[in-house]
Design a protein around this motif. Structure first.
Motif: not given
Length: 73
Positions: A12, A16, A53-54, A57
């Motif tokens: 993760s 990112a 951010v999108s 994520a």
């Protein structure tokens, strides 16, 4: 449980980071799309914050899914 959690967290995190890099590399594309869409997608220094951010994520979730799938088997 820790055997699954650590790889998922690492995938993760790196997902990112990869998402941020991909978003930064797509800045010229965002500049071209701004006129057509009427949205501010990129400024002078790079993509808009909501895009960063999108992308982070989405890529983090993809990394989590890949790690979860690999550890599960």
């Amino acid at each position: 449980m820790l055997k699954r959690l650590l790889p998922s967290a690492l995938f993760s995190f790196f997902g990112a980071i990869i998402g941020l890099v991909v978003c930064a590399l797509l800045t010229p594309v965002f500049w071209k799309l701004e006129g057509m869409l009427g949205l501010e997608l990129a400024g002078h220094s790079g993509p808009a914050e909501w895009l960063l951010v999108s992308f982070a994520a989405v890529f983090a979730l993809l990394g989590f899914a890949v790690a979860f799938r690999l550890v599960r088997t």
